[in-house]
Write a protein that holds these residues in place. Structure first.
Motif, PDB file in Angstrom:
ATOM      1  N   CYS D  46       0.837  -1.205   0.000  1.00 26.35           N
ATOM      2  CA  CYS D  46       0.000   0.000   0.000  1.00 26.35           C
ATOM      3  C   CYS D  46       0.866   1.246   0.000  1.00 26.35           C
ATOM      4  N   THR D  48       1.555   3.313   2.251  1.00 24.66           N
ATOM      5  CA  THR D  48       2.453   3.410   3.405  1.00 24.66           C
ATOM      6  C   THR D  48       3.751   2.660   3.133  1.00 24.66           C
ATOM      7  N   CYS D 168      -5.760  -2.902   4.019  1.00 24.36           N
ATOM      8  CA  CYS D 168      -5.724  -1.875   5.057  1.00 24.36           C
ATOM      9  C   CYS D 168      -6.623  -0.706   4.716  1.00 24.36           C
TER      10      CYS D 168
END
Ligand SMILES: [Zn+2]
Ligand SMILES: [Zn+2]
Ligand SMILES: [Zn+2]
Ligand SMILES: [Zn+2]
Ligand SMILES: [Zn+2]
Ligand SMILES: [Zn+2]
Ligand SMILES: [Zn+2]
Ligand SMILES: [Zn+2]
Lengths: 372, 372, 372, 372
Positions: D46, D48, D168
């Protein structure tokens, strides 16, 4: 009362329902990493203790050392230990602690229902620990705080006696007032002028409400009056509604908070709430039987909210202590430690318990080390 | 049924409790500034109409033209009139309106208690206007909307029949679901599969909940099943709690919504709510008597919220209409106008009323101008 | 200042932006059904009046009679008129009123968005009525209250001077504190010690908060100190954050409320809020320009809530008056009517306005009938 | 990419900012009491992870095994271990877990501020554990879940691929929608059609909202369209406000949710919110610089709420999984696992990472044991 004779700390033990409390010496505990040993200053006797002695509370692992709220000085710590605010806890500090610990923070109640007071793992000092586990109750010269207990220093301007005068009733009151969403300008009626009722009045007052306290006991009405509250005197009239309307020029209450434990209080209390108001139940910590309610008139047509209030979380304990630090705590300015407490040495705990049971005192405080 | 013989619009009149409905011609109204005259398409017969006919509702100014929810086309307007969204209302438009009007917005209930459904000035079409005042009820070929009535166009994809299939039950359901703070992932049990119960299921479903509907009538359970809901079948077992735990692998409901009107539903409904959950009462629009409740077990120890639900505000009406515009309204995809409605011409209104009273139909719709 | 010479009531008129205020005699109004004519006791000069005189407020229909908050005695009523609480309004009564009226309660803002302070129909005494419409502003010997104005009696223990000392700032403060969800035990920092800031401090204090007021003007800090508040003295240090942490042993604020009107206050104010706290903007009633904000650091990573606060509703006005009735209104016990007000006769209104603009006084009060 | 050659599980290691990911064999862990060893099925890449590889996230203890969301089968348990719902975790079960653990539940953030996502003790799988501590990240053939990790079984109708397609982003979206108090009938605009934006659209849709997604990338707009959302196409016009008003017949949004990470989105997003609406910031997980805001026009006069959204709690994770079990997850009915995912074997993790960084794919899924 049997007192054994050796040098370890003395503690009061309740061996079973209906039994008298007896004092026993315990071995001074080894303090393990993260634990804190308290030299007890004060603990209290509350209605829950009466219920425990009467065997009305389920799941109590007798024998126990009762006493769930206490304050003391730090005798010893197991290495570096910190308070909730991150301040180091040092020998000699005056501290208190939340009686509830061991909440798991991983179960359905904790994580999904967000109901930590319903976590099946939680333990309560003075209630759910056997005395065989050690000094895990407040009616004792020493208390051992396990490494998961939330500990806090008393603020400078909160004396230990003021703290215990509020005792377990004050965070309970904070929770009840929070459930009732009491705010600025609300008219709040509290049913019952016992410790929880009086503390509820204090918390509601400091949340901006106009507070009236209803009771039929003249002793309790006097206590409410002394603290500076308006009262609804039910000793001479049982028409609480007309007393309220007289006092408020025809208004009823935005919020009524029940702190009596009596089933009959429910319907009469609801009759005091205005349409679209709130009714909080906080006095029913044990089963005192059923009552009658009319779903149309009492709930639906009134557009009423009814809110139960079970247990406390740390935030309520924290806010209670913060409130105790206010200079003018009661409407009259009288100090609660002067107006509400009767102090007993540890060896008079049976008398304290019967005085609470018979409502001869508002709040019984145990001075655990009265020889100090 | 007596039908007078002249050329004005025909309306159904209830002259008093227990009386049959009769049809009468009224003079076509003069439409004053700000008013709107509707040519009625559909109105409905609901449980409130049954209670009005039985004399169970206080303050009804008989004779009245019943029918509080309706939809129609605009026949005439008194000058420029706008909908709530500011859109001009033009002859021929398909519109509906909130039955409640004349709320004062200036009294203590409106301004201080924020309880506009409790404003003493409020009036309700089909309920609190006498037929002597004019065409102020839905069981009529024409309805006169006074200048303070909140009017709205139906969205393109909401047919008049779909609107009336939801009827007064849909905004009531929106209010109940709002009171219950129903949100994503909640398990919701609805007690009662009548119009309010089924609509409550629909609204809760579109608020992100898993919905189970409980009833003991096989006809109503069948309706719930057809709409695509899970059911708790109380026709063969009265143990709703074990049915629920079976369906949810041991969980109970986050929210239970009562839509039965039966006092005995209260305690059994509360037993389905998880600790720290919510119980909404929406079915008790008239007094069906009292019931028993245990303040400790049912309220305090459960940390329960109980929420009455009185009346609706425009916002609930608005959200109900917005919801009706959703393509897939029911879990099964079946259309509520197909599954829930039975249509009656105006002159069969007595049959419609008895069919609703005897629960032979889910929702009775009056087609006011069936000759069109 | 030109004063015309006849026998009707005298009122102050602002003919346009930048013009001086002049006094004019008006005809004594005919009081129609539902209206109330007030003999003005006090009105006030606030920051909004300064902005109106400077032409910074959009949509003002000059010429106007300024003054949106006032209190007076009833001179005449148009038939039976009632207060919001349903009490008859009688000649001689001391009453006040909410400046905002004519909210339509039927539009999208009123009914769907539930934002009545944004209703396009609303009118404000002293702001949005031309003086050609009559005596619809507070800087006048008489004020005509139209039939939709919400009127209330002053409680016995709220003197007219105490009411006007709070003035429009007090309900604004009630709204700001409500937006900030300020409750028991919160640490609240107020930015700005003008009338709104000081009143915000008072309201937050009575909602159970610990209050600190920040300013850089020594005059204003002195006012905050006199009322009994802790101060963050920005006259000698611009590091509000270290001052706050010093005062709170390392904590930051649960809620910060901006009451300065200065764009640069935003980012410095946000820096005072703890993670997951709230920041309320109430001082920006006119456009004073833009400022810089970092979405990651100032909003997202802080898990911050920022809340604008526009206008007031009657409930805020109601709660403000209820609060004024508290015996101990300020933390120090000093009376706000003693500590905050400077009184001017009507013919010195230009001086009052310039004193407010130059911040030479905290609150300028107009005594409209000083010759009485 | 260097792959060492032995028999233990293979994991992807990031040795420092800017370094390529390399694969290494680790020793198979000893599973201690209360721990669970997972055989990884899927994990994800992702935004992040991109920031971690670029060194833009503070406090990362390189070298690490990235990957904070994953799903797998149970390889081994350390004695009896239970899921959050109390169900035993058995070898072979398909389970997932909340990446965040070690929250202390005792500190000021946890207990007083009620901000557990801000607890200084919290640890995150794939982010705040060094690879020297063991298999504590998702880009690995095996993952060791420590004894305080909250574990849950996937419901029967949620396939592992569907779970990781949400990944997420889905609980983050649940949190954002909760912050925005999105409910039935709200008009919601989502800024940004990346994984978080698309999931936010899905969650808002299932909360009863009408959802419009704004983006300027034609690839992302196409994804939003495929899932069945209305779009505001900013690729041809930068006037989002007129596009919105066109789509909604003049209304603006009740709630706008920012999921872009771009500072310039803030002011344009606020312009889409109606008066008294809400603006949620969820896209700013790293510092992308500052922007300009006008406190009067953008906040106070709008009576706006702005809400940051930091981290997730277990409840958001729980609700995300519950939502994934809905049969019709997207408005179009297309499955997110079909529409949103691109699957990479573990040894192509560098390509997955660059494809995410360059926005060539919506969601990159790592199949950790592709040889199975
Ligand atoms: Zn107690
Ligand atoms: Zn637990
Ligand atoms: Zn009805
Ligand atoms: Zn009213
Ligand atoms: Zn309006
Ligand atoms: Zn003002
Ligand atoms: Zn913590
Ligand atoms: Zn991620």
């Amino acid at each position: 009362m049997v007192v054994t004779n050796n040098s370890g700390p003395l503690a009061a033990v309740l061996t079973g329902p209906g039994e008298p409390i007896t004092l026993h010496n315990f071995a001074k505990p080894n303090v393990k990493r993260g634990e804190v040993l308290l030299h007890t200053m004060y603990s209290e006797v509350c209605g829950t203790d009466v219920h425990i002695q009467q065997g009305k509370l389920a799941g109590v692992p007798y024998p126990i050392i009762p006493g769930h709220f206490a304050v003391g000085t730090v005798e010893e710590t197991g290495g570096d230990v910190q308070s909730v605010s991150g301040r180091p806890i040092i020998r000699g500090d005056i501290v208190t602690f939340l009686d509830v610990h061991a909440t798991c923070h991983r179960c359905w109640q904790c994580q999904v229902n967000k109901a930590p007071t319903k976590c099946p793992s939680r333990k309560v000092y003075g209630v759910s620990h056997s005395s065989n586990e050690g000094l895990l109750g407040g009616w004792s010269e020493m208390i051992l705080l396990q490494n998961d207990v939330a500990i806090t220093h008393l603020p400078e301007n909160v004396s230990p006696l003021r703290f215990i005068a509020g005792g377990c009733a004050m965070p309970t009151a904070v929770h009840a007032v929070e459930r009732g969403k009491v705010g600025l300008g609300d008219i709040v009626v509290v049913q019952g002028a016992g410790p929880v009722g009086l503390c509820t009045g204090i918390v509601a007052y400091h949340s901006g409400a106009r507070v009236l306290i209803a009771d039929k006991s003249t002793v309790r009405l006097e206590a409410a009056h002394t603290l500076g509250f308006e009262v609804l005197d039910l000793s001479t009239s049982d028409n609480a509604q007309s007393l309220l309307e007289y006092a408020t020029q025809g208004q009823r209450a935005d919020v009524v908070i029940e702190a009596t434990g009596s089933p009959s209080a429910i319907q009469s209390g609801i009759s005091l709430v205005r349409d679209a108001g709130r009714y909080v139940v906080v006095g029913h910590y044990s089963d005192a039987g059923s009552t009658t309610i009319n779903p149309h008139l009492d709930i639906n047509k009134k557009h009423l909210e009814i809110l139960g209030t079970w247990g406390v979380e740390y935030i309520h304990f924290h806010k209670a202590i913060g409130l105790l630090a206010r200079k003018e705590l009661t409407p009259s300015g009288i100090k609660i430690e002067d107006a509400m407490t009767t102090i007993y040495p540890l060896h008079e705990v049976n008398k304290a318990l019967s005085d609470v049971r018979e409502r001869r005192v508002v709040k019984a405080v145990i001075c655990a080390n009265s020889g100090d």
